[in-house]
Write a protein that holds these residues in place. Structure first.
Motif, PDB file in Angstrom:
ATOM      1  N   GLU A 165       0.825  -1.203   0.000  1.00 59.43           N
ATOM      2  CA  GLU A 165       0.000   0.000   0.000  1.00 59.43           C
ATOM      3  C   GLU A 165       0.857   1.249   0.000  1.00 59.43           C
ATOM      4  N   GLU A 166       1.890   1.271   0.828  1.00 56.73           N
ATOM      5  CA  GLU A 166       2.771   2.436   0.901  1.00 56.73           C
ATOM      6  C   GLU A 166       3.534   2.631  -0.406  1.00 56.73           C
ATOM      7  N   ALA A 167       4.052   1.525  -0.958  1.00 56.32           N
ATOM      8  CA  ALA A 167       4.840   1.613  -2.179  1.00 56.32           C
ATOM      9  C   ALA A 167       4.008   2.120  -3.353  1.00 56.32           C
ATOM     10  N   ALA A 168       2.739   1.758  -3.396  1.00 55.36           N
ATOM     11  CA  ALA A 168       1.868   2.202  -4.485  1.00 55.36           C
ATOM     12  C   ALA A 168       1.782   3.721  -4.543  1.00 55.36           C
ATOM     13  N   GLU A 169       1.908   4.371  -3.409  1.00 51.00           N
ATOM     14  CA  GLU A 169       1.815   5.829  -3.337  1.00 51.00           C
ATOM     15  C   GLU A 169       3.176   6.510  -3.323  1.00 51.00           C
ATOM     16  N   GLN A 170       4.189   5.835  -2.792  1.00 50.36           N
ATOM     17  CA  GLN A 170       5.448   6.517  -2.493  1.00 50.36           C
ATOM     18  C   GLN A 170       6.647   6.082  -3.333  1.00 50.36           C
ATOM     19  N   PHE A 171       6.571   4.920  -3.981  1.00 53.53           N
ATOM     20  CA  PHE A 171       7.748   4.365  -4.658  1.00 53.53           C
ATOM     21  C   PHE A 171       7.709   4.595  -6.162  1.00 53.53           C
ATOM     22  N   THR A 172       8.866   4.982  -6.724  1.00 56.18           N
ATOM     23  CA  THR A 172       9.023   5.144  -8.168  1.00 56.18           C
ATOM     24  C   THR A 172      10.287   4.432  -8.616  1.00 56.18           C
ATOM     25  N   TYR A 173      10.162   3.643  -9.670  1.00 59.19           N
ATOM     26  CA  TYR A 173      11.290   2.885 -10.239  1.00 59.19           C
ATOM     27  C   TYR A 173      11.633   3.470 -11.599  1.00 59.19           C
ATOM     28  N   ILE A 174      12.899   3.892 -11.770  1.00 58.82           N
ATOM     29  CA  ILE A 174      13.330   4.526 -13.009  1.00 58.82           C
ATOM     30  C   ILE A 174      14.555   3.794 -13.567  1.00 58.82           C
ATOM     31  N   PRO A 175      14.349   2.840 -14.484  1.00 57.54           N
ATOM     32  CA  PRO A 175      15.482   2.158 -15.119  1.00 57.54           C
ATOM     33  C   PRO A 175      15.973   2.940 -16.330  1.00 57.54           C
ATOM     34  N   ILE A 199      22.625   8.584 -15.152  1.00 57.05           N
ATOM     35  CA  ILE A 199      21.938   9.171 -14.004  1.00 57.05           C
ATOM     36  C   ILE A 199      22.317  10.634 -13.810  1.00 57.05           C
ATOM     37  N   ASN A 200      23.617  10.930 -13.909  1.00 59.08           N
ATOM     38  CA  ASN A 200      24.041  12.316 -13.688  1.00 59.08           C
ATOM     39  C   ASN A 200      23.452  13.268 -14.735  1.00 59.08           C
ATOM     40  N   THR A 201      23.309  12.768 -15.970  1.00 60.60           N
ATOM     41  CA  THR A 201      22.700  13.589 -17.019  1.00 60.60           C
ATOM     42  C   THR A 201      21.243  13.884 -16.709  1.00 60.60           C
ATOM     43  N   MET A 202      20.510  12.885 -16.235  1.00 57.95           N
ATOM     44  CA  MET A 202      19.097  13.079 -15.907  1.00 57.95           C
ATOM     45  C   MET A 202      18.911  14.066 -14.767  1.00 57.95           C
ATOM     46  N   ILE A 203      19.861  14.087 -13.848  1.00 58.69           N
ATOM     47  CA  ILE A 203      19.780  15.054 -12.754  1.00 58.69           C
ATOM     48  C   ILE A 203      20.119  16.458 -13.249  1.00 58.69           C
ATOM     49  N   GLU A 204      21.148  16.553 -14.074  1.00 62.77           N
ATOM     50  CA  GLU A 204      21.595  17.863 -14.564  1.00 62.77           C
ATOM     51  C   GLU A 204      20.573  18.514 -15.490  1.00 62.77           C
ATOM     52  N   ASP A 205      19.933  17.701 -16.369  1.00 62.87           N
ATOM     53  CA  ASP A 205      18.963  18.303 -17.299  1.00 62.87           C
ATOM     54  C   ASP A 205      17.534  18.312 -16.745  1.00 62.87           C
ATOM     55  N   GLY A 206      17.353  17.759 -15.551  1.00 61.61           N
ATOM     56  CA  GLY A 206      16.052  17.798 -14.907  1.00 61.61           C
ATOM     57  C   GLY A 206      15.091  16.700 -15.319  1.00 61.61           C
ATOM     58  N   SER A 207      15.486  15.832 -16.268  1.00 61.46           N
ATOM     59  CA  SER A 207      14.567  14.816 -16.766  1.00 61.46           C
ATOM     60  C   SER A 207      14.235  13.747 -15.726  1.00 61.46           C
ATOM     61  N   ARG A 255       5.838  12.365 -11.204  1.00 59.21           N
ATOM     62  CA  ARG A 255       5.610  11.212 -10.332  1.00 59.21           C
ATOM     63  C   ARG A 255       6.368  11.315  -9.014  1.00 59.21           C
ATOM     64  N   ILE A 256       7.495  12.029  -9.023  1.00 55.84           N
ATOM     65  CA  ILE A 256       8.269  12.131  -7.784  1.00 55.84           C
ATOM     66  C   ILE A 256       8.199  13.529  -7.191  1.00 55.84           C
ATOM     67  N   GLY A 257       7.427  14.407  -7.804  1.00 55.36           N
ATOM     68  CA  GLY A 257       7.154  15.704  -7.215  1.00 55.36           C
ATOM     69  C   GLY A 257       8.242  16.734  -7.411  1.00 55.36           C
ATOM     70  N   LEU A 258       7.878  17.967  -7.174  1.00 56.12           N
ATOM     71  CA  LEU A 258       8.799  19.096  -7.264  1.00 56.12           C
ATOM     72  C   LEU A 258       9.569  19.214  -5.957  1.00 56.12           C
ATOM     73  N   PRO A 259      10.674  19.925  -5.897  1.00 57.26           N
ATOM     74  CA  PRO A 259      11.299  20.706  -6.959  1.00 57.26           C
ATOM     75  C   PRO A 259      12.089  19.835  -7.922  1.00 57.26           C
ATOM     76  N   LYS A 260      12.387  20.388  -9.083  1.00 59.24           N
ATOM     77  CA  LYS A 260      13.087  19.634 -10.117  1.00 59.24           C
ATOM     78  C   LYS A 260      14.596  19.807 -10.018  1.00 59.24           C
ATOM     79  N   LYS A 261      15.092  19.694  -8.816  1.00 57.70           N
ATOM     80  CA  LYS A 261      16.530  19.700  -8.563  1.00 57.70           C
ATOM     81  C   LYS A 261      16.750  19.114  -7.172  1.00 57.70           C
ATOM     82  N   LEU A 262      17.967  18.667  -6.906  1.00 59.34           N
ATOM     83  CA  LEU A 262      18.278  18.121  -5.597  1.00 59.34           C
ATOM     84  C   LEU A 262      18.492  19.246  -4.598  1.00 59.34           C
TER      85      LEU A 262
END
Length: 275
Positions: free
Chosen positions: A185-195, A208-216, A221-228
């Protein structure tokens, strides 16, 4: 006499000692010619925190145990201990380990340890689990731990590999969590898998580093903000040395503080696998 001396008895098989138990292989699954998973019996006295690693191995040429550190892929409440391994043709251990079958005996260290555990992180809102290759293993344990869903609002697992067939658990991962009565139940709302796959066609092909740098990476699904943000985001990293070094430098520059078992921080790295 060393604790490891005379541990192998040719008549009775492997023998336990003060630092090792002897366990039975429960099953083996070969994902491709480079990866395989297996599970072994779990001693009733064996306790570990989801995300920790332990020494496992087989007899070496001198009959003394040849041991390597492996992250436990099963959650802390599982009845068996699951592992994910690469296959190295001439590897001292993996060249033999990849040939194990159900019923074989294997050494298991008595003392698990590691930094990829919830206690090494400060409270936060989003937890990013960043893995390359077999660095996925500890996170398979963590995402099935009910405690992690109490600590964080969102858990995002990002797994980067070179080839599609290297996405071990790709077809099973989401289904396993959906069928897990402790976290479904928790995972259905809170978990996201990105291969993501970097050397073959796939729905996602960026590192992975490219996806973080370009914001993709930061989808709705994982909410804002679009940066770490070190104020709200926490990270665990496990995988290739290059990935670890790049992210360690990047996170330090962004104001993130590395944590440890003695002092929690904003991100943690499993340094047992980093040369």
């Amino acid at each position: 006499m060393s604790e490891f001396a005379e541990i192998l008895d040719e008549t009775t098989g492997l023998q336990p000692n003060k630092v090792l138990t002897v366990e039975k292989v429960q099953w083996v699954k070969h994902w491709n010619d480079r990866l395989f998973s297996f599970a072994i019996s779990r001693p009733s006295s064996f306790r570990f925190r989801s995300g920790e690693f332990v020494m496992i191995g087989l007899p070496g040429e001198s009959k003394k145990p040849l041991l390597r550190a492996y992250s436990v892929a099963s959650p802390s409440y599982a009845e068996e201990l699951e592992f994910l391994s690469i296959k190295v043709e001439n590897g001292p251990l993996t060249s033999h380990l990849q040939k194990i079958k159900e019923g074989d005996e294997i050494y298991l260290g008595r003392k698990p340890t590691g930094t990829l555990v919830a206690d090494t992180l400060l409270p936060g809102k989003r937890l990013f689990l960043l893995a390359t290759g077999t660095g996925l293993a500890p996170f398979l344990s963590i995402i099935r731990d009910p405690d992690i869903y109490d600590r964080f609002e969102k858990i995002i697992l990002v797994h980067s590999v070179r080839r599609v067939s290297d996405l071990a658990y790709y077809d099973d991962l989401v289904n396993q969590i959906a069928d897990d009565p402790l976290v479904s139940e928790e995972a259905a709302e809170q978990f996201t898998y990105i291969p993501t796959v970097t050397r073959e066609e796939f729905e996602r092909t960026s590192r992975i580093n490219t996806m973080i740098e370009d914001g993709s990476l930061f989808t709705d699904r994982i909410g804002l903000p679009k940066k770490l943000d070190p104020a709200t985001d926490r990270l665990m990293l496990c995988g290739s040395m290059d990935m670890i070094k790049d992210f360690e430098k990047y996170l330090n520059e962004q104001g993130f503080k590395e944590g440890s078992n003695s002092e929690p921080g904003d991100f943690v790295i499993e340094r047992a696998f980093v040369d």
